[in-house]
Design an enzyme around this catalytic site. Structure first.
Site, PDB file in Angstrom:
ATOM      1  N   SER A 153       3.089  -4.534  -7.111  1.00 53.21           N
ATOM      2  CA  SER A 153       2.810  -4.013  -5.470  1.00 53.21           C
ATOM      3  C   SER A 153       3.501  -4.674  -4.361  1.00 53.21           C
ATOM      4  O   SER A 153       3.307  -4.260  -3.503  1.00 53.21           O
ATOM      5  CB  SER A 153       1.360  -4.456  -5.441  1.00 53.21           C
ATOM      6  N   LYS A 208      -1.181  -8.169   4.966  1.00 53.72           N
ATOM      7  CA  LYS A 208      -1.854  -6.882   3.885  1.00 53.72           C
ATOM      8  C   LYS A 208      -3.301  -7.111   4.043  1.00 53.72           C
ATOM      9  O   LYS A 208      -3.843  -8.216   3.936  1.00 53.72           O
ATOM     10  CB  LYS A 208      -1.257  -7.321   2.631  1.00 53.72           C
ATOM     11  N   SER A 212       0.944  -1.542  -4.304  1.00 53.96           N
ATOM     12  CA  SER A 212      -0.179  -1.441  -3.373  1.00 53.96           C
ATOM     13  C   SER A 212       0.107  -1.828  -1.815  1.00 53.96           C
ATOM     14  O   SER A 212      -0.607  -1.696  -0.632  1.00 53.96           O
ATOM     15  CB  SER A 212      -1.389  -1.955  -3.869  1.00 53.96           C
TER      16      SER A 212
END
Length: 470
Positions: free
Chosen positions: A181, A81, A157
């Protein structure tokens, strides 16, 4: 054959390497082929290093040929990420305010562990700006979409990470979870996502949102998550809050089942509205634990006030982050992020300390709750994936993403391990997530309970060619 390899788990890949049936080059090329075919449709990656990945895969293949694999993940493709520092690659955090032209000379602890164990780093996955919301779009990287239906959001996210795993762009991904997330996108995209106990996976630098933020594995199987957590939990002196390292192997005892466990099922966690179709499927899954040998009953901890506490801590974190940038940089940021930062700046120190105090009370409440119950089961989300590019469902009357994530952020406050795993599909063919929450530090128990459900109700991952090729 390439697509078949792309959908194998990391555990299956390692077994195939060991048997000499396929090589890390095959697996890496399969993942890269998927990325080439489908990333333009879902926007899961903002950086792909095909040349570097294939070179690393060739080195891994040679180690396997010689019978000297490195660590636990040698040759397994993985994505990172784009909130986690990665040596040699820019970490832009979904923001135009980050200067790409700087030295990127350091790995975050989780990334360093991956390299040490021979994993093949494919690239960086998309995030909303600084990971501030529960969907994935940003001024820098655009909109990320759900492989099950690209008109819908994958959540966030860690939406890029979940979309990548769901679409076969690597079996393993690193996500972060500050208010859900990892679990939100896992629920929306039908994969497995684990938010471990806070401090279980070392973090550096600490998230600007503080001690609500965790790092977690995102995979297509519970076994892969256990494998990945075993690696990521290795210690790093740069983490100011890391738990003492206990050397746990989370693959051990994974199949011990749930017989005799005391399971609390909360359909609404304090009265939150859940889509009836989702409520019915989650209830069916929760009560199925009784058939697996657990004792299941309706019960829930008192988490009242979680919403106000989370918003204070989250928005204040946004305000603290915003002040690091000049006015020109701030003007380029996501308007929603600017709004919550402005709201966060209005909290007083006493407001903040009051939120910290209530957070402590919530943690004690859940500690006491788990004296009577080994695990808690809830829906992962009260709704299915909605239109991509929106922060809240259209026509819902909601204002901000925490309005539709009441099952996830409370357990960031209490720092408990919590996982989302698929438990069915809506009538429109979108995944539904089941959340399993354990006492603090009982990460192995959450994995074990997850594995018991997965074994009893194996998830048939579909071929997403039709939706992705649209």
């Amino acid at each position: 054959m390439t697509d078949d390899i792309a959908m194998l788990t990391a555990e299956a890949l390692l077994a195939a390497y060991r048997a000499g049936e396929i090589s890390p080059v095959d697996a890496t090329q399969a993942a890269l082929t998927r990325i080439e075919r489908f990333n333009g449709r879902v926007n899961a990656f903002n950086l792909v290093d095909a040349e570097g990945a294939l070179a690393a895969a060739a080195e891994s293949a040679e180690r396997w040929r010689l019978g000297v694999p490195r660590g636990r993940l040698d040759g397994c493709p993985v994505s990172i990420k784009d909130l986690l520092l990665t040596e040699g690659w820019p970490t832009l955090r979904g923001s135009k305010a980050i200067d790409r032209q700087q030295s990127w000379a350091e790995d975050a602890p989780a990334v360093a562990r991956l390299r040490e164990h021979g994993a093949i780093l494919l690239g960086k996955t998309t995030s909303p700006e600084f990971g501030w919301k529960g969907v994935t779009d940003s001024p820098l990287e655009g909109i990320t979409r759900n492989p099950w239906n690209p008109e819908t959001t994958p959540g966030g996210s860690s939406g890029g990470a979940s979309a990548a795993v769901a679409a076969g762009m690597g079996p393993l991904a690193l996500g972060t979870d500050g208010g859900g997330s990892v679990r939100i996108p896992a629920g929306f995209t039908g994969i497995y996502g684990l938010k471990p106990s806070f401090g279980r996976i070392p973090a550096y630098p600490l998230s600007p949102f503080g001690t609500v933020s965790h790092i977690g594995p995102m995979t297509r199987s519970v076994g892969d998550a256990a494998l990945l957590l075993t690696v990521l939990a290795e210690p790093d002196p740069r983490d100011a809050y890391g738990l003492p390292y206990d050397g746990a192997d989370y693959q051990q005892g994974l199949d011990d089942g749930v017989k005799g466990l005391r399971v609390a099922f909360s359909p609404s966690l304090g009265g939150h509205t859940v889509d009836p179709e989702i409520a019915a499927l989650v209830a069916k899954a929760a009560w199925a634990f009784a058939d697996l040998g657990a004792e299941v009953e309706l019960a829930e901890p008192d988490l009242s006030g979680s919403d106000e506490v989370f918003r204070c801590l989250w928005y204040a974190g946004a305000a603290n982050l915003m002040r690091r940038f000049d006015a020109e940089a701030q003007a380029q940021m996501d308007p929603g992020f600017q709004e919550i930062a402005a709201e966060g700046a209005r909290y007083s120190l006493l407001d903040y300390l009051a939120a910290v105090g209530r957070r402590e009370e919530l943690t004690v409440e859940t500690n006491l709750f788990h004296k009577d119950y080994d695990i808690l089961i809830t829906p992962s989300l009260p709704l299915a994936a909605f239109e991509a590019g929106l922060e809240v469902p259209p026509g819902s009357g909601m204002e901000r993403w925490p309005d539709w994530t009441p099952f996830s952020y409370p357990f960031n406050l209490t720092q408990q391990p919590a996982a989302s795993l698929p438990c069915g599909l809506t009538s429109t063919g979108l995944p539904i997530g089941l959340q399993i929450v354990g006492p603090r530090y009982a990460d192995a128990l959450v994995l074990r309970a997850s594995r018991a459900f997965e074994a009893a109700f194996p998830w048939q991952f579909p071929d997403l060619e039709t939706s992705l090729a649209g």
